[in-house]
Scaffold this active site. Structure first.
Site, PDB file in Angstrom:
ATOM      1  N   TYR A   1      22.491  35.017  37.281  1.00  0.00           N
ATOM      2  CA  TYR A   1      23.769  34.680  36.644  1.00  0.00           C
ATOM      3  C   TYR A   1      24.419  33.467  37.304  1.00  0.00           C
ATOM      4  O   TYR A   1      24.815  32.508  36.642  1.00  0.00           O
ATOM      5  CB  TYR A   1      24.726  35.876  36.704  1.00  0.00           C
ATOM      6  CG  TYR A   1      26.060  35.588  36.050  1.00  0.00           C
ATOM      7  CD1 TYR A   1      26.225  35.788  34.683  1.00  0.00           C
ATOM      8  CD2 TYR A   1      27.133  35.082  36.772  1.00  0.00           C
ATOM      9  CE1 TYR A   1      27.438  35.497  34.066  1.00  0.00           C
ATOM     10  CE2 TYR A   1      28.343  34.792  36.162  1.00  0.00           C
ATOM     11  CZ  TYR A   1      28.491  34.999  34.806  1.00  0.00           C
ATOM     12  OH  TYR A   1      29.688  34.684  34.201  1.00  0.00           O
TER      13      TYR A   1
ATOM     14  N   TYR B   1      33.386  43.854  34.707  1.00  0.00           N
ATOM     15  CA  TYR B   1      33.577  43.399  36.088  1.00  0.00           C
ATOM     16  C   TYR B   1      35.062  43.165  36.317  1.00  0.00           C
ATOM     17  O   TYR B   1      35.685  42.363  35.626  1.00  0.00           O
ATOM     18  CB  TYR B   1      32.779  42.104  36.264  1.00  0.00           C
ATOM     19  CG  TYR B   1      32.843  41.421  37.596  1.00  0.00           C
ATOM     20  CD1 TYR B   1      32.467  42.080  38.760  1.00  0.00           C
ATOM     21  CD2 TYR B   1      33.227  40.084  37.686  1.00  0.00           C
ATOM     22  CE1 TYR B   1      32.481  41.422  39.983  1.00  0.00           C
ATOM     23  CE2 TYR B   1      33.241  39.415  38.893  1.00  0.00           C
ATOM     24  CZ  TYR B   1      32.860  40.094  40.044  1.00  0.00           C
ATOM     25  OH  TYR B   1      32.878  39.438  41.251  1.00  0.00           O
TER      26      TYR B   1
END
Length: 713
Positions: free
Chosen positions: A232, A78
């Site tokens: 998450y 990411y």
């Protein structure tokens, strides 16, 4: 092979070693699961899921028959930094070094649907991700990256319509049809209302957006995952693993219902749903969580009667925990991330992002990002973990944890159902309250030393060494973005632009047509992200959350702590002398919606005895200064997690001074590099609290500051 000795013989041996009953070793997790020191076949004798095989329902052992023995998980880091140009260069280097897929981090202005020239986002542009204002930015972001070959994941929820529309058009202008595009858009708005808070529109309108994207992608983009249902951010906000598991699966059920209500057949879209879980430091529990998630999702999907096996198959991306990263002794974070990555692999993730060791301090450097990426490459190529399908299968401990997590999560899912599903449950505030209570309990346990964090509350270094960190020049990035926006607005066809936005407005208002389809035409006409978002805002309105703070969690958990009691006594004495409690405004400035730290501080300070005002999200420094004055606070405490502190904090101090309130003490805490402390002190900040700061210590400092102020008055 010799016969196993009976458990009673083990108990005798253990008692002899311990000089006490072995059940003194039993540990209770935050999920309320009693973990014994020994597990045997007795613990797995009645578990129904044990007969399953990989690739076969209920998929406990993995969604594919061969798992990593056939193909390893995708390394999907990411990342996104400041400008599209810089992010593109970073992506191409990462791909050349072994990364297999892209995962785009957008800046907070983009997340909230604002163009870079909007006055509310002066401190947010290019911070914590890449700034995207138009198709032109998106084209630069993927320059020389073949989108017909590259899977692209985009973490986007609030401004999901304009961002996905821009991606589709950028692909077309690269010569790649939307049918060829592969990847995932997060599009998970329900968890935004619970924890992450990068929402724009109210829940009902937001659910329509979700359904329209599922509809469009199922028909037009067969390789693209229409949603990544995310737990998450729940764990990052403080949720227990049971809460993360239950609320994520319940969110998924809600999205399936929304798509079916749109007229879609479950088999037309369910196979392109994906999930996203955090992987924290409870190693075996995290691996068991992924196995339990597959089991529960298969059970949930039975009610929709799919005909394809793939419709009941939970596929997931995972990311190592950001909350487990610490500012103190930060090289320990490399070790933490490696363990978390191994746990995710043993749990059977389909793709993985490993955090960089310096992310508790600042955006990751190229050096730290390489270590994070190599952590996965070493796992895949050097450890042998990819050679066997589900190597933990049959473990007495892991199989027991899998069953117990599934059972406790199912009970919470059923509680959500009694409230009418996740949308209704969110309206009641139940998920948010439970997560905030869990976060506050955990912080109390850390502050008391009951939960050990090496280098933070035990084995601390006498002195911390500085490390190199990445710093983004926010003003330079914003200036560049504004110039590009101005150029786009000058060159576009004004009639095509106006007509496309008018069509989008009508689709938004009437509900006739598909929002994403209309936004694609607007993006093609070079409407900006902010213009598309604002057009939808006109019809949908904005969502504003009312800040609420849980109480009586930190205090009862700390009542036997001598330091806590000393602090309460000091505060009580000050109140007796002054006739009132010291008053603190806990503020969030800019577009950062991560409010775990702010909520924990507000809750704990309230229990200690401060008069606490929880400010709303997304305030400008001017608005926070006005609220501080109207509430007549002694202190403004700003929680900063998005690297905007060097822009926003001096502005807050200046606005207070301009309004005649320079007597108000300003402190801040969060993800702030130590090298920035002096800058903040020079600009009027009285105290800075970095990650891992003990709440009692922070409260003591704030109390010292208020006492000093009152002595000087």
């Amino acid at each position: 092979m010799a016969d196993r000795k009976p458990i009673c013989d083990w108990e005798k041996l253990a008692e002899r070693e311990l000089k006490a009953a072995p059940d003194t070793l039993t540990w209770q997790t935050p999920e309320g699961i009693d973990v014994k020191p020994l597990y045997t076949e007795v613990d797995t004798a009645d578990l129904s899921h044990l007969g399953s095989l990989p690739g076969i329902s209920p998929f406990t052992r993995g969604p594919r028959a061969t798992m990593y023995a056939g193909r390893p998980w995708t390394i999907r880091q990411y990342a996104g930094f400041s400008t599209a140009e810089e992010s593109n260069a970073f992506y191409r280097k990462a791909l050349a070094a072994g990364q297999k897929g892209l995962s785009v981090a957008f800046d907070l202005a983009t997340h909230r649907g604002y163009d870079s020239d909007h006055p509310r986002v002066t401190g947010d542009v290019g911070k914590a991700g890449v700034a995207i204002d138009s198709v032109e930015d998106m084209k630069i972001l993927f320059n020389r990256i073949p989108l017909e070959e590259m899977s692209v994941s985009m973490t986007m929820n609030g401004a999901v319509i304009p961002i996905l529309a821009n991606f589709i058009v950028a692909g077309e202008e690269q010569g790649v049809s939307r049918a060829e595009l592969s990847g995932t858009i997060q599009n998970d708005i329900l968890k935004e209302f619970m924890v992450r808070n990068t929402y724009i529109y109210p829940p009902e309108a937001s659910m329509r957006i979700v359904a329209d994207i599922i509809e469009y992608t199922s028909k037009e983009m067969p390789k693209f995952n229409s949603i990544s249902i995310s737990g998450y951010h729940m764990q990052e906000a403080g949720a227990t693993l049971v809460q993360e598991l239950a609320f994520t699966i319940a969110d998924g059920r809600e999205y399936v219902r929304a798509a079916i209500a749109k007229g879609l057949d479950v088999d037309d879209f369910a196979g392109r749903l994906s999930f996203f879980f955090a992987i924290g430091m409870n190693f075996f529990m995290e691996a068991a969580k992924l196995r339990a998630a597959r089991l529960l999702w298969s059970r949930i999907m039975e009610e929709f009667q799919p005909k394809k096996a793939s419709s009941s198959m939970l596929r997931t991306h995972c990311q190592t925990s950001g909350v487990s990263l610490q500012e103190q002794d930060p090289y320990n974070n490399i070790i933490r991330t490696a363990y978390e990555a191994l746990s995710a692999a043993l749990g059977g993730t389909q793709s993985l992002h490993t955090n960089s060791f310096d992310e508790a301090i600042a955006l990751p450097t190229e050096f730290s990002a390489r270590i994070a990426r190599n952590t996965q490459l070493i796992l895949q190529h050097e450890t042998g973990v990819t050679k066997v399908v589900d190597p933990l299968a049959g473990s007495y401990y892991v199989e027991s944890l899998t069953a117990e997590l599934a059972e406790k999560a199912w009970a919470l899912i059923e509680e959500v159902e009694t409230l009418g599903g996740m949308t209704k449950a969110i309206d009641t505030g139940l998920p948010k309250r439970l997560i905030e209570e869990a976060a506050t309990r955990k912080q109390a346990a850390i502050d008391r030393g009951e939960e050990v964090i090496v280098g933070v509350n035990k084995y601390r270094l006498p002195e911390e060494a500085d490390i190199d960190t990445l710093e983004i020049d926010n003003r330079a990035v914003r200036d560049g973005q504004v110039k590009r926006l101005e150029k786009i607005r000058q060159l576009r066809d004004p009639k095509k632009w106006a007509d496309a936005l008018e069509t989008l407005k009508q689709v938004t208002r009437t509900g006739q047509g598909n929002l994403l389809a209309a936004a694609v035409e607007a993006a093609r006409a070079r409407a900006s992200v902010g213009e598309i978002s604002d057009t939808m805002r006109e019809a949908f309105g904005d969502h504003s959350a009312i800040p609420e703070v849980v109480g009586d969690i930190y205090g009862p958990a700390s009542e036997n702590d001598p330091e806590y009691q000393t602090l309460k006594t000091r505060l009580s004495d000050q109140i007796s002398k002054s006739g009132r409690k010291p008053k603190i405004l806990v503020a969030k400035l800019g577009q950062d919606g991560h409010d775990r730290g702010a909520k924990v501080i507000a809750s704990a300070f309230g229990d200690i005895g401060f008069d606490v005002i929880a400010g709303p999200l997304f305030q400008t420094p001017d608005e926070a200064a006005d609220l501080a004055m109207s509430e007549r606070v002694d202190v403004v405490g700003v929680s900063s997690l998005a690297a905007g502190h060097k822009t926003l904090m001096p502005e807050l101090v200046a606005r207070l001074k301009a309004k005649g309130a320079d007597h108000v003490i300003v402190v801040c805490g969060g993800v702030i590099p130590r090298k920035d402390y002096d800058f903040l002190y020079e600009h009027g900040v009285a105290a800075v609290f970095g990650p891992g700061t003990n709440v009692i210590s922070a409260a003591r400092t704030v109390l010292d500051l208020t006492e000093g102020k009152r002595r000087n008055e």
